[in-house]
Design an enzyme around this catalytic site. Structure first.
Site, mmCIF file in Angstrom:
data_model
loop_
_atom_site.group_PDB
_atom_site.id
_atom_site.type_symbol
_atom_site.label_atom_id
_atom_site.label_comp_id
_atom_site.label_asym_id
_atom_site.label_seq_id
_atom_site.Cartn_x
_atom_site.Cartn_y
_atom_site.Cartn_z
ATOM 1 N N GLU A 126 19.481 77.550 -28.364
ATOM 2 C CA GLU A 126 18.444 77.235 -27.365
ATOM 3 C C GLU A 126 18.796 77.829 -25.994
ATOM 4 O OE1 GLU A 126 17.889 72.965 -27.457
ATOM 5 O OE2 GLU A 126 16.768 73.094 -29.327
ATOM 6 N N GLU A 271 15.825 72.981 -36.454
ATOM 7 C CA GLU A 271 16.135 71.568 -36.266
ATOM 8 C C GLU A 271 14.847 70.773 -36.282
ATOM 9 O OE1 GLU A 271 18.277 70.734 -32.641
ATOM 10 O OE2 GLU A 271 19.676 72.384 -32.911
#
Ligand SMILES: *[C@@H]1O[C@H](CO)[C@@H](O)[C@H](O)[C@H]1NC(C)=O
Ligand SMILES: *[C@@H]1O[C@H](CO)[C@@H](O)[C@H](O)[C@H]1NC(C)=O
Ligand SMILES: *[C@@H]1O[C@H](CO)[C@@H](O)[C@H](O)[C@H]1NC(C)=O
Ligand SMILES: *[C@@H]1O[C@H](CO)[C@@H](O)[C@H](O)[C@H]1NC(C)=O
Length: 485
Positions: A126, A271
């Site tokens: 991220e 995720e």
């Protein structure tokens, strides 16, 4: 994700609540689900036992955040497909010289030969998160290119692809409709170049999608839309409608990819999950509901309204991790579908048939002695209590004490005991870690109350402690600082 509020579920949208997304594909009832295996635990479980548990439960894919040879070694010859990770703090190094990427591939990929079923290398995690203030903006793409080139030159580039797991905040939709999806304006050029690169190298786009966070970030978020049971529908162009934020979010990305010129780029959800403590909406019941809906959906291979078909998803995460930063929220340490000691938290049917069954636990887990550290109410001088509680919580874990959490109902004394015990357990029950200026004592009487577990730590298979036990002088110092600053 702040733009993903999906608040436009007005009267017209509600009328459509009964319709559901078109089914496509017709699933084979077999979900090949992946899991994220994080490492931020004070007391890690034995990797070989974890891998045995994964295999026993039919988990065929694992995603990791680094390439620690200890757990990776346990995955060798396991037949489990692996995604290794290069942490954000290595992006600078990987981007600055191709030689570093070559070394990484040599040590963490080719060294295992074909005994490790490696499929992806995640370059960063991220990295374009808004909270990072652009820190990894310049290094991520060059690092991705270097790593893929190193994989190619090592002769494994056909089967191992470099990817960049991104948070859903890299794309936006000005009107909250998936059809208006586009990459975030500040990184649109970079994202466009990057997705083209991924496309040219046969690599997928990896995105993390969190309906829980949509709910957490806005009290106005339509609750039902976080799950998969319908009850709230969003109308988009061309008669497309969305019954859950997961699909809506995914399709916002698919539309952003279209606009960037790669409409068919494969998407993997790196995720997806629901925490079980640390927030009013983080509990076993809602986590179970989320996973149940997600896994049923995956088993049907229905995909999303504009991307029907099979979906590849990695659940987040495997275990609760007591050393994760709680900057994003207290729920951060409670994402596990298993507890810190490898026990399943709630029934979850990975085949998506919704059977009421528990996964098998990690075997051969050994515990520290059955003893707890509690507040000694008889202590004469209680003046250092605030400083000690603060220290215990800062170095231990008090994330279950907050509003709506599992230990929220404790009285003040039990509250203090909870803080002391968590610290004591994290410090391997070192007697020096149950002193707190004479305010604490060790007991063999189970200090748990109904609903609030005072855990006993396990014997760590790895042993990496957060901080050394608190010496008495440090508590005085902490208190002095608190009082005089
Ligand atoms: C291989 O991965 C490990 C674990 O992530 C890392 O510490 C190490 O630096 C990597 N090796 C190289 C040569 O970069
Ligand atoms: C980003 O900027 C904010 C505000 O300027 C600051 O509080 C925060 O620490 C910064 N975060 C990082 C990772 O640099
Ligand atoms: C217990 O601790 C939590 C977290 O520090 C706090 O919010 C709560 O008010 C405390 N409860 C009592 C009864 O002291
Ligand atoms: C302590 O009690 C709790 C709840 O009553 C229970 O779940 C836990 O297993 C007990 N711990 C030990 C070590 O016996």
């Amino acid at each position: 994700m702040d733009r993903f509020l999906w608040l436009l579920a007005g009267a017209a949208a509600l009328l459509l609540a009964a319709s559901s997304p078109a089914m496509a594909g017709g699933g084979d009832g077999h979900v090949e689900v992946g899991v994220n295996w994080g490492s931020q635990l004070s007391h890690p479980l034995m990797p070989s036992s974890v891998v045995k548990m994964l295999k026993g439960n039919g988990i065929t894919r694992v995603k990791m955040f680094d390439a620690d040879p200890w757990p990776v070694g346990a995955l060798v010859d396991s037949g489990i497909e692996v995604m290794l990770g290069i942490p954000n703090d290595m992006l600078e190094t990987m981007s600055s010289s191709y030689g570093h990427a070559q070394d990484w591939v040599k040590e963490n990929v080719t060294a295992y030969g074909n005994k490790l079923k490696l499929k992806y290398v995640a370059v960063g995690n991220e990295p374009f998160l808004k909270a990072y203030n652009g820190s990894f903006m310049k290094t991520t793409f060059p690092a991705l290119k270097n790593v893929q080139k190193a994989l190619d030159e090592a002769g494994v580039g056909k089967s191992v692809k470099a990817v960049v797991p991104l948070n859903a905040d890299v794309y936006v939709s000005p009107d909250d409709k998936p059809s208006s999806g586009a990459f975030r304006p500040d990184i649109n050029g970079l994202m466009t170049d990057m997705v083209k690169f991924l496309h040219d190298h046969g690599a997928p786009f990896v995105v993390n999608i969190y309906p829980f966070l949509s709910l957490y970030q806005s009290d106005d978020f339509p609750f039902e839309f976080a799950f998969f049971n319908g009850g709230r529908n969003i109308q988009d162009k061309g008669g497309v409608s969305y019954s859950n934020v997961f699909d809506a979010n995914y399709d916002t990305l698919v539309n952003a990819l279209k606009k960037a010129g790669v409409p068919n780029l494969k998407v993997i959800v790196g995720e997806a999950g629901w925490p079980t403590d640390g927030d009013k909406n983080a509990n076993l019941k809602l986590a179970r509901r989320f996973y149940d809906g997600l896994l049923k959906k995956l088993s049907k291979d229905e995909g999303t309204p504009i991307r029907p078909g099979k979906m590849e998803v990695y659940l987040f995460g495997l275990f609760d991790e007591d050393m994760k930063s709680i900057a994003p929220g207290n729920f951060e340490r409670h994402w596990g579908i298993f507890t810190y000691d490898g026990k399943p938290k709630f029934p979850i049917d990975l085949t998506g048939q919704g059977h009421d069954k528990l996964l098998s636990p990690v075997d051969d887990v050994e515990y520290l002695p059955h003893q707890w550290c509690v507040f000694d109410d008889g202590a004469k001088d209680k003046s250092s209590l605030p400083g000690n509680i603060q220290y215990a919580c800062a170095s231990g874990d008090c994330t279950a004490l907050g509003y709506g959490c599992s230990c929220n109902g404790l009285d003040e004394k039990s509250n203090i005991s909870y803080a002391f015990n968590m610290y004591f357990q994290m410090q391997d029950q070192d007697v020096r870690a149950c002193d707190f200026n004479g305010l604490a004592k060790i007991t063999d009487k189970n200090a748990s109350t109904r609903g609030c577990l005072f855990p006993i730590q396990i014997i760590s298979a790895g042993g990496r402690l957060a901080t050394p036990p608190l010496p008495v002088w440090a508590a005085f110092l902490a208190l002095a600082v608190m009082l005089f600053l």
